[in-house]
Design a protein around this motif. Sequence first.
Motif, short mmCIF file in Angstrom:
data_model
loop_
_atom_site.label_atom_id
_atom_site.label_comp_id
_atom_site.label_asym_id
_atom_site.label_seq_id
_atom_site.Cartn_x
_atom_site.Cartn_y
_atom_site.Cartn_z
N GLY A 8 14.65 42.88 -15.31
CA GLY A 8 14.67 41.77 -16.24
C GLY A 8 13.37 41.00 -16.17
O GLY A 8 12.41 41.41 -15.51
N ILE A 9 13.33 39.88 -16.85
CA ILE A 9 12.18 38.99 -16.80
C ILE A 9 12.67 37.69 -16.18
O ILE A 9 13.64 37.11 -16.64
CB ILE A 9 11.60 38.75 -18.21
N ALA A 10 12.01 37.28 -15.12
CA ALA A 10 12.42 36.07 -14.40
C ALA A 10 11.19 35.41 -13.79
O ALA A 10 10.12 36.01 -13.70
CB ALA A 10 13.43 36.41 -13.31
N GLU A 11 11.38 34.17 -13.33
CA GLU A 11 10.29 33.48 -12.66
C GLU A 11 10.02 34.15 -11.32
O GLU A 11 10.94 34.41 -10.55
CB GLU A 11 10.65 32.01 -12.45
N LYS A 12 8.76 34.45 -11.05
CA LYS A 12 8.39 35.10 -9.80
C LYS A 12 8.59 34.14 -8.64
O LYS A 12 8.27 32.96 -8.71
CB LYS A 12 6.93 35.56 -9.85
N VAL A 13 9.14 34.68 -7.56
CA VAL A 13 9.34 33.92 -6.33
C VAL A 13 8.49 34.57 -5.26
O VAL A 13 8.52 35.78 -5.07
CB VAL A 13 10.83 33.91 -5.92
N SER A 14 7.70 33.77 -4.56
CA SER A 14 6.85 34.27 -3.49
C SER A 14 7.04 33.40 -2.26
O SER A 14 6.95 32.17 -2.35
CB SER A 14 5.38 34.25 -3.95
N ALA A 15 7.33 34.02 -1.14
CA ALA A 15 7.57 33.31 0.12
C ALA A 15 8.68 32.26 -0.04
O ALA A 15 8.60 31.16 0.48
CB ALA A 15 6.29 32.67 0.65
N GLY A 16 9.70 32.62 -0.85
CA GLY A 16 10.84 31.73 -1.05
C GLY A 16 10.60 30.57 -2.01
O GLY A 16 11.46 29.70 -2.16
N ARG A 17 9.45 30.54 -2.65
CA ARG A 17 9.13 29.44 -3.58
C ARG A 17 8.85 29.98 -4.97
O ARG A 17 8.21 31.01 -5.12
CB ARG A 17 7.91 28.67 -3.08
N ARG A 18 9.28 29.21 -5.96
CA ARG A 18 8.99 29.57 -7.34
C ARG A 18 7.50 29.41 -7.61
O ARG A 18 6.89 28.47 -7.14
CB ARG A 18 9.76 28.66 -8.29
N THR A 19 6.97 30.34 -8.39
CA THR A 19 5.54 30.28 -8.70
C THR A 19 5.25 29.67 -10.06
O THR A 19 4.11 29.33 -10.34
CB THR A 19 4.93 31.70 -8.67
N GLY A 20 6.27 29.58 -10.92
CA GLY A 20 6.05 29.07 -12.26
C GLY A 20 5.58 30.13 -13.24
O GLY A 20 5.38 29.86 -14.41
N ALA A 21 5.40 31.37 -12.77
CA ALA A 21 4.93 32.46 -13.62
C ALA A 21 6.07 33.45 -13.86
O ALA A 21 6.85 33.73 -12.96
CB ALA A 21 3.76 33.17 -12.96
#
Length: 122
Positions: free
Chosen positions: A28-41
């Motif tokens: 799907g298309i979703a907000e990217k999460v990196s190191a447990g935090r939303r990236t806004g992308a």
Amino acid sequence: MAAVAETVRTAAERVRDAFASPNVVGVGIAEKVSAGRRTGALALTFYVEKKIDLESLSAAEALPPAFPLPSGAPEGILVDVVEIGRLRLEAPRIRRHPVQPSYSIGHVNVTAGTLGAVVTPG
């Protein structure tokens, strides 16, 4: 122009190859999460039963951090992998033929979902 077409074809083949893995249960298309935090992308998100370390994957199985855009923009289409566990039926078994968009569906840890489309190879 041929190089752009080849880049797009290669990216499409990588996505198709990812679906061949029994570990991939959705996309799907979703907000990217990196190191447990939303990236806004936004990212092309692959949902898997279990995340596997990159070192344990072959080159064909590993997804790149981003797929290149045909325009050659440096950021490309971001990729994310989200572990959701094994999918199992939680609703009573109701036989409906044919399956139609708008049926209520969802993962056990999500409040709700709706089937948006049924897609078959053309």
